[in-house]
Write a protein that holds these residues in place. Structure first.
Motif, PDB file in Angstrom:
ATOM      1  N   ILE A   1     -19.085   0.884   0.075  1.00  0.00           N
ATOM      2  CA  ILE A   1     -17.653   0.903   0.401  1.00  0.00           C
ATOM      3  C   ILE A   1     -16.943  -0.429   0.241  1.00  0.00           C
ATOM      4  O   ILE A   1     -15.715  -0.468   0.240  1.00  0.00           O
ATOM      5  CB  ILE A   1     -17.438   1.408   1.848  1.00  0.00           C
ATOM      6  CG1 ILE A   1     -18.125   0.477   2.837  1.00  0.00           C
ATOM      7  CG2 ILE A   1     -17.914   2.829   1.998  1.00  0.00           C
ATOM      8  CD1 ILE A   1     -17.862   0.857   4.279  1.00  0.00           C
ATOM      9  N   GLU A   2     -17.662  -1.502   0.089  1.00  0.00           N
ATOM     10  CA  GLU A   2     -16.988  -2.800   0.042  1.00  0.00           C
ATOM     11  C   GLU A   2     -16.781  -3.229  -1.412  1.00  0.00           C
ATOM     12  O   GLU A   2     -17.732  -3.257  -2.204  1.00  0.00           O
ATOM     13  CB  GLU A   2     -17.780  -3.836   0.820  1.00  0.00           C
ATOM     14  CG  GLU A   2     -17.855  -3.476   2.300  1.00  0.00           C
ATOM     15  CD  GLU A   2     -18.686  -4.454   3.103  1.00  0.00           C
ATOM     16  OE1 GLU A   2     -18.654  -5.649   2.789  1.00  0.00           O
ATOM     17  OE2 GLU A   2     -19.370  -3.998   4.026  1.00  0.00           O
ATOM     18  N   PRO A   3     -15.553  -3.549  -1.756  1.00  0.00           N
ATOM     19  CA  PRO A   3     -15.203  -3.781  -3.166  1.00  0.00           C
ATOM     20  C   PRO A   3     -16.059  -4.826  -3.873  1.00  0.00           C
ATOM     21  O   PRO A   3     -16.489  -4.610  -5.010  1.00  0.00           O
ATOM     22  CB  PRO A   3     -13.743  -4.244  -3.085  1.00  0.00           C
ATOM     23  CG  PRO A   3     -13.241  -3.704  -1.795  1.00  0.00           C
ATOM     24  CD  PRO A   3     -14.393  -3.688  -0.866  1.00  0.00           C
ATOM     25  N   GLN A   4     -16.288  -5.951  -3.220  1.00  0.00           N
ATOM     26  CA  GLN A   4     -17.029  -7.003  -3.921  1.00  0.00           C
ATOM     27  C   GLN A   4     -18.444  -6.549  -4.267  1.00  0.00           C
ATOM     28  O   GLN A   4     -18.969  -6.837  -5.344  1.00  0.00           O
ATOM     29  CB  GLN A   4     -17.066  -8.276  -3.058  1.00  0.00           C
ATOM     30  CG  GLN A   4     -15.712  -8.958  -2.979  1.00  0.00           C
ATOM     31  CD  GLN A   4     -15.514  -9.691  -1.682  1.00  0.00           C
ATOM     32  OE1 GLN A   4     -15.862  -9.188  -0.611  1.00  0.00           O
ATOM     33  NE2 GLN A   4     -14.924 -10.869  -1.749  1.00  0.00           N
TER      34      GLN A   4
ATOM     35  N   PHE B   1     -23.566   5.118  -6.236  1.00  0.00           N
ATOM     36  CA  PHE B   1     -23.596   5.027  -4.781  1.00  0.00           C
ATOM     37  C   PHE B   1     -24.994   5.366  -4.261  1.00  0.00           C
ATOM     38  O   PHE B   1     -25.863   5.787  -5.030  1.00  0.00           O
ATOM     39  CB  PHE B   1     -22.551   5.962  -4.180  1.00  0.00           C
ATOM     40  CG  PHE B   1     -21.150   5.548  -4.526  1.00  0.00           C
ATOM     41  CD1 PHE B   1     -20.490   4.606  -3.745  1.00  0.00           C
ATOM     42  CD2 PHE B   1     -20.502   6.073  -5.626  1.00  0.00           C
ATOM     43  CE1 PHE B   1     -19.200   4.204  -4.068  1.00  0.00           C
ATOM     44  CE2 PHE B   1     -19.221   5.675  -5.951  1.00  0.00           C
ATOM     45  CZ  PHE B   1     -18.562   4.737  -5.177  1.00  0.00           C
TER      46      PHE B   1
ATOM     47  N   ILE C   1     -19.493  -3.426  -4.622  1.00  0.00           N
ATOM     48  CA  ILE C   1     -19.432  -2.375  -5.642  1.00  0.00           C
ATOM     49  C   ILE C   1     -19.181  -2.981  -7.017  1.00  0.00           C
ATOM     50  O   ILE C   1     -19.828  -2.619  -8.011  1.00  0.00           O
ATOM     51  CB  ILE C   1     -18.321  -1.366  -5.286  1.00  0.00           C
ATOM     52  CG1 ILE C   1     -18.700  -0.598  -4.006  1.00  0.00           C
ATOM     53  CG2 ILE C   1     -18.074  -0.398  -6.433  1.00  0.00           C
ATOM     54  CD1 ILE C   1     -17.573   0.231  -3.427  1.00  0.00           C
TER      55      ILE C   1
END
Lengths: 278, 688
Positions: B458-461, B501, B463
């Motif tokens: 869930i965390e942009p960096q 994921f 991902i």
């Protein structure tokens, strides 16, 4: 639409939304703690500023903005809040609001490089390229530790302003190479991109040679050069470059030859070779 | 205690301490002195502070007669000549000792404020005008400076030095006198940070330190502890010192000491050394790497992790120290770095092992990669021009370096563009395709896989690093990825191609090799095998989230790609020897809770690969949409078709003349044919 794209779209939406829904490690704890402090002292401007920055690190732009505005309403006057707020506006694509915040910051400190760098981005987004160039130039002139990106971004502004300004962009890239070092790869790569736009074959060929010179391994850059020469219908030269690419590949250690990227490169080399033979 | 021994010991003590102290000149050679040479002893208490010497003559040293080198000539018929000089000292308490130097011909007795402090070439007892020196002083001895160090007995205000210089005989032809006095004080210029080593290469290293006051930067160094025969000096006065030593010999131990323009601040000893990196390339020697993630708590947890590693290595040298970010909580401020890294923490390691770092989010609170400013960038010195190997990045935000047969790639996952085609991506792709190293280790802060105190779904960096960078790194053979951020230890199986994921993780498609889903331990499920031949050639890496070197934060710790997930303090030790990489997670209590091995097969020649320029094959048509025909100079025993990410999508046993590819989706593929002799030939296929 293929199923893969549907799934990609679904995940893409999730990526955007999930950070706002789920927890975010230590930041959540700190935000919760700061919220408790605010509950106990609801008129404390500093607490709102602090929580706003935590939200900002959380990439929760809306809540960050709300806290910054509340901090200002309560009398927070430190210039940094204008900078933080402008950063949030940039993320929210509210460029005019962001630019206004940078002006407020400039009223307090007209010399700070980071505010000029931010203004360059706002001007760029607002398509005021002349002002963006001015802001970029200020950054270039006054920054102590410049990065390649400083030059690349300015070069791109020139091209956005006018696609005929390739020479201006090239001038900036060359300036970067002089300042940071001629072996800086991404500047040399960007220079190649601009030369390809200009289309001067001799200069492009020379630039490929420059990229070959700054790299230990040559196989990819010989291949890239071969592709370019093939596209220019210089088949003999293309074949020569492709053969050098193959020879460089064959010099690699076996474990490096067998990576996916190098297998793919070898296939490309063979494919080009086939085209040249055909 | 024997008085002689006492003074001898005191002199030695002061000789040593003088090296570490600042010195103040109180009386200089050539100074002006009062003198009495009337051929008798002066009346009254001539040695004391209050004595009125207004009637005495005065002149600059050197004083005397008979040698021709005197500045001031005294009476040649005097058996004894008397000298006085009064100086004013405003704050004598700042001084710990006095250094005296004197030219005397022949014998002298020196008094400070009436008290004898030095007797040289004179017998015992109270000397009179007619007392003669002990021995003749001649030749070079006449101009040799005699020295003595004594405790400070200076008074606030005026102080008088009185000297009586005695002839050796009635008929001696000369006397000589000159004098120098300096006061020593504890140096104001003390080291308050470091020394610590940066940007090590086979022939150079950067040494940095911080002093309490502005001073010059001096390093004395050499390959022998007892012979620091080289010196590098920067005469600029600074508090943050940085000197690059160049022209060094690869793979060599150098001892060193830190100094300023007047004194040594940190003297050489057996632990003050650095070892230059070996020349890059294959080697049977072991490289030892210590990786610390999110260590910067400045507390005893951090120290316990440190001590456990120190106990683990004993006297062995650590070659590479990796900081995985969040090196100093809460905000990466300079003062936080002081307690989390430099003081009462890693100073013993930092002075002998080069430290490298990637930037964490907490470091990013006070530092900015866009402008390369803030404490993180002020404290560290990283290569920007490929000085330590690799492609020149032009920035300290991301860079690479080589050590022996390992190539390290350090990325910034915190505050720079993480997109495909961005500058960091482009540089990284070129860099990883520019190395000839046997091993590739990449590090950044935000882990691609974690279910610890952060969540990689869930965390942009997290991902973005996984989705954008992992495919490229894996395509180019990365072996090990080290990250932090989550305050736990999570270690993956031997995997490849998982950029989705958590629920996308599929052991059937993402595990590499027959041992890939095991523990990776020799003697148990077996080491992970990284092959150089076959469809899985070059595939497989282990991902470690190692953010528990300062604290643990728990959470679910149930990522399916992880073989081991521990809510325990610890650090990672990576040891690479030739084609074998061993990793151990050393907990704060010394227990090794996880370990694994990766073994690479390195063919000794390239015979397994197609090297004959004629032995490629052709595909007709190409691009194609339904059937293809293979035109090969050598018959195949089997043919594989791989998609862009390396998945095998078609397999044909035998030597097919045509292949039906109509069921394959549009895109680019690699057709790999294996000849009867085992050679692999490749060709690109485009399906339209």
């Amino acid at each position: 639409m293929k199923p893969f794209l549907n799934i990609s779209l679904f995940f893409g939406i999730l990526i955007v939304l999930l950070p706002r829904i789920y927890a975010h490690g230590g930041l959540d704890e700190r935000i919760a703690a700061k919220t408790k402090e605010i509950e106990a002292d609801p008129t404390n401007q500093q607490l709102y500023f602090d929580r706003g920055y935590l939200h900002q690190q959380h990439e929760d732009w809306d809540n960050a903005l709300a806290d910054y505005i509340q901090a200002k309403n309560l009398g927070f006057r430190d210039k940094i809040i204008h900078f933080r707020q402008a950063e949030v506006y940039l993320e929210l694509a509210l460029f005019r609001s962001g630019l206004t915040c940078t002006k407020l910051y400039l009223n307090n400190d007209s010399l700070d490089i980071k505010i000029h760098k931010l203004r360059a981005k706002f001007f760029f987004q607002l398509m005021d390229y002349e002002q963006s160039i001015i802001a970029h130039c200020y950054v270039l002139k006054h920054t102590i530790d410049l990065r390649p990106e400083n030059y690349i971004e300015l070069g791109q502004v020139y091209l956005e302003k006018d696609s005929n300004l390739v020479d201006s962009a090239l001038y900036i890239i060359n300036k970067g190479l002089k300042q940071l070092g001629s072996q800086v790869f991404i500047l040399q790569q960007e220079k190649l991109n601009y030369l390809l736009i200009k289309g001067n074959q001799a200069a492009i060929s020379e630039q490929f040679d420059q990229l070959l010179a700054i790299n230990n391994r040559k196989e990819n850059w010989y291949y890239q050069k071969a592709v370019y020469l093939f596209e220019q219908k210089q088949y003999k030269e293309a074949l020569e470059a492709n053969q050098k690419a193959k020879a460089a590949f064959e010099q690699l250690k076996p474990h490096l030859q067998q990576t996916k990227a190098m297998m793919y490169l070898l296939a490309n080399i063979h494919s080009l070779e086939q085209k040249l033979q055909d | 205690m024997n008085k002689l021994l006492f003074f001898l010991g005191f002199s030695i003590l002061f000789s040593l301490s003088n090296m570490l102290c600042a010195q103040t000149q109180l009386i200089s050679p050539g100074d002006n002195w009062k003198y009495y040479d009337a051929g008798n002893a002066p009346s009254g208490s001539w040695k004391t502070l209050g004595y009125n010497d207004a009637t005495w003559a005065s002149g600059n040293a050197e004083l005397g007669y008979g040698d021709g080198d005197e500045t001031t000539t005294t009476n040649s018929s005097a058996w004894t000549t008397y000298f006085r000089k009064t100086i004013n000292v405003t704050n004598p308490s700042q001084y710990t000792g006095l250094n005296l130097k004197m030219i005397r011909d022949d014998g002298a007795v020196v008094y400070l404020n009436g008290t004898e402090i030095w007797r040289n070439n004179m017998g015992s007892g109270t000397p009179s005008y007619s007392t003669f020196a002990n021995a003749t002083v001649n030749n070079a001895d006449e101009s040799t400076w005699q020295t003595l160090s004594i405790p400070n007995n200076l008074l606030t205000g005026n102080n008088t030095i009185a000297v009586e210089m005695h002839q050796i005989t009635l008929f001696s032809s000369d006397i000589s006198f000159d004098f120098e006095m300096t006061a020593t004080s504890p140096s104001l210029d003390t080291i308050i940070r470091g020394p610590y080593l940066q940007k090590g290469t086979p022939t150079s290293v950067v040494v940095r330190w911080r002093t309490g006051s502005f001073s010059q930067s001096v390093i004395n160094y050499g390959t022998s502890l007892n012979n620091l025969n080289m010196t590098m000096t920067d005469t600029n006065s600074v508090v943050d010192h940085e000197i690059e030593l160049t022209g060094l010999t690869p793979n060599t131990v150098y001892y060193y000491e830190i100094a300023n323009q007047s004194s040594v601040l940190d003297s050489a000893n057996a632990d003050m050394y650095f070892k230059t990196a070996p020349v890059s390339g294959s080697s049977t020697a072991t490289t030892r790497i210590w990786a610390l993630g999110d260590c910067g708590t400045s507390n005893n947890n951090q120290r316990a992790v440190r001590d456990a590693y120190y106990n683990y290595i004993g006297n062995q040298h650590t070659d590479v120290l990796l900081f995985l970010g969040d090196n100093a909580y809460q905000d990466g401020k300079d003062s936080e770095y002081q307690t989390a890294v430099f003081e009462n923490m890693y100073e013993d390691m930092l002075k002998k092992t080069v430290a490298w770092s990637t930037m964490g989010n907490h470091d990013g609170h006070s530092a900015n990669s866009g402008s390369q400013s803030g404490p993180y960038y002020d404290i560290f010195t990283f290569p920007t021009l490929g000085e330590a190997g690799g492609s020149a990045s032009g920035t300290e935000a991301y860079y690479s370096f080589d050590y022996r047969n390992i190539h390290f790639i350090v990325l910034n996952s915190e505050d720079l563009d993480r997109s495909v085609g961005g500058t960091m991506y482009n540089w990284c792709q070129n860099d990883i395709q520019n190395t000839n190293a046997d091993w590739i280790i990449a590090l950044w802060h935000h882990p691609p896989y974690t279910k610890g105190s952060h969540n990689s779904d869930i965390e942009p960096q997290l991902i973005q690093m996984r989705v954008n960078f992992l495919p490229m790194l894996e395509d180019n053979g990365v072996d090990l990825v080290l990250c932090g951020h989550s305050h736990s230890y999570e270690r993956s199986y031997f995997i490849n191609g998982h950029d989705g994921f958590t629920f996308n993780f599929d052991t059937a498609s993402h595990i590499v090799g027959v041992n890939g889903y095991g523990d990776g331990r020799i003697g148990s499920d077996g080491a992970y095998q990284k092959t150089t031949v076959g469809p899985e050639a070059g595939d497989g890496a282990v991902y470690i989230t190692a953010g528990s070197s300062g604290k643990t934060s728990g959470s679910s710790l149930n990522h399916p790609a992880m073989f081991s997930s521990l809510d325990e303090l610890g650090s990672c030790v990576v040891e690479v020897t030739n084609n074998q990489l061993d990793m151990k997670f050393v907990r704060e209590n010394g227990v090794i809770d996880d370990y694994f091995t990766i073994i690479k097969s390195f063919p000794t020649s390239t015979t397994e690969l197609e090297i004959d320029p004629k032995s490629t094959f052709k595909i007709h048509p190409n691009p194609a949409s339904d059937n293809i025909r293979l035109d090969s100079p050598l018959p195949f025993r089997e043919v594989h078709i791989f998609d862009r990410v390396g998945n095998e999508v078609k397999y044909i046993k035998g030597n097919p003349s045509t292949i039906d590819i109509s069921e394959l989706a549009i895109g680019m593929y690699i057709v790999a044919g294996t000849t009867e002799s085992g050679k692999h030939l490749y060709q690109k296929l485009v399906i339209k």
